[in-house]
Design a protein around this motif. Structure first.
Motif: not given
Length: 339
Positions: A168-172
């Motif tokens: 997910e985006i928050s992990q990038i």
């Protein structure tokens, strides 16, 4: 539209062509070919005559792109993309790259031993999941940030590059300091918001084919990442879902040469997920390279019987070492090399 500039084209001539493309409404992506600058115009501008570009100063040729994937198509980089990592390892070209490791990071001891065994077998990348997308919410979901730290620690110890899955985006942003390559799993191949964000990151990405995705859908998903300006992208065939139940998935070997024809991007094979049974992984790995794969992504565990996920498809260390030796014998037959 693709505009191929002459090798002798000046900066002023290139800029003049770019300005005319922008004026028509194109977003222009630049890439360098063999001694040439290639300009890809992406978008839906008003009607235009491609012949007007063919006669501009410094232009060698110009043509319309009929396929829906403008940047992923081979015309954008006819010679093919080669991705060079920080330690000099290349993916693409004549090299066959080996990425191996356990499905999940389970402990410091397990991932360190895995890294040592991958290195000893001749691998260049350590794979391992810190965040795990599991079909059941009750299955092991990974160690998260602690797993990322362990991957980086043992990667540095062994000199291996680190590849792991982003969900997910928050992990990038969290993952950036710890990894060398993002992996987008089959479940997220059409998570377009995630793909857009990875297009803005300047770190390589490996994009896996979805379990029921067509080849055109894979290339259109790749287009999301490329359109953001991240051209360090690899594709991975990992098997598709069919009526067959003898294997976990049906490994579509034919997708590899088809993709190699259609796109400039490196194409890897994942025989572990492709068949789901370790006894069939080596022959499918060899078949992938024979079909033109630029590398292999495989699961290997020091003790597969005690693995917390995907033990049945994980190679034993000695199997990986034997397979890499076989690949070294096969690769020259198809004009490739294994480091």
């Amino acid at each position: 539209m693709i505009v191929v500039m002459q090798g002798t084209a000046s900066r002023e001539q290139i800029q003049a062509v770019i300005e005319q493309m922008v004026e028509l409404g194109f977003n222009v992506h630049r890439t360098s070919g063999e001694g040439q600058m290639i300009l890809a115009g992406v978008g839906t501008p008003a009607a235009f005559d491609v012949a007007e570009f063919q006669v501009l100063s410094g232009v060698q040729t110009a043509y319309r792109i009929s396929s829906p994937y403008k940047l992923a198509g081979r015309g954008f980089r006819p010679e093919g993309t080669v991705i060079t990592f920080s330690n000099g390892v290349k993916v693409g070209g004549e090299n066959v790259t080996i990425m191996a490791g356990p499905c999940s990071v389970e402990s410091r001891e397990q991932i360190r031993l895995s890294a040592q065994q991958v290195k000893a077998a001749g691998g260049q990348f350590l794979r391992g999941g810190a965040y795990k997308p599991r079909s059941s919410p009750y299955s092991f979901q990974g160690m998260g940030v602690d797993g990322l730290k362990l991957l980086r620690e043992v990667g540095d110890e062994t000199g291996l590059l680190v590849i792991t899955e982003v969900m997910e985006i928050s992990q990038i942003e969290v993952m950036l300091p710890y990894i060398d390559c993002f992996q987008v799993g089959a479940r997220n191949m059409q998570n377009f918001n995630l793909l857009r964000e990875l297009g803005h990151v300047r770190k390589p990405v490996l994009l896996k084919r979805g379990i029921a995705a067509t080849i055109e859908e894979v290339l259109l998903s790749a287009e999301y990442i490329l359109s953001g300006g991240n051209y360090d992208l690899m594709l991975c065939e990992r098997g598709i879902r069919t009526f067959e139940t003898a294997t976990r998935n049906t490994m579509d070997i034919s997708a590899i040469p088809v993709l190699k024809k259609l796109t400039h991007l490196p194409v890897l094979g994942d025989p572990s997920h492709g068949v789901g049974k370790r006894e069939f992984v080596p022959p499918m790995a060899l078949a992938s390279v024979a079909a033109g794969a630029d590398g292999l992504l495989m699961e290997m565990h020091p003790n597969p019987e005690k693995a917390m996920s995907d033990g049945a498809q994980s190679l034993y260390p000695e199997q990986l070492e034997k397979l890499v030796n076989q690949l070294r014998q096969l690769a020259p037959v198809v004009g490739r090399t294994v480091a």
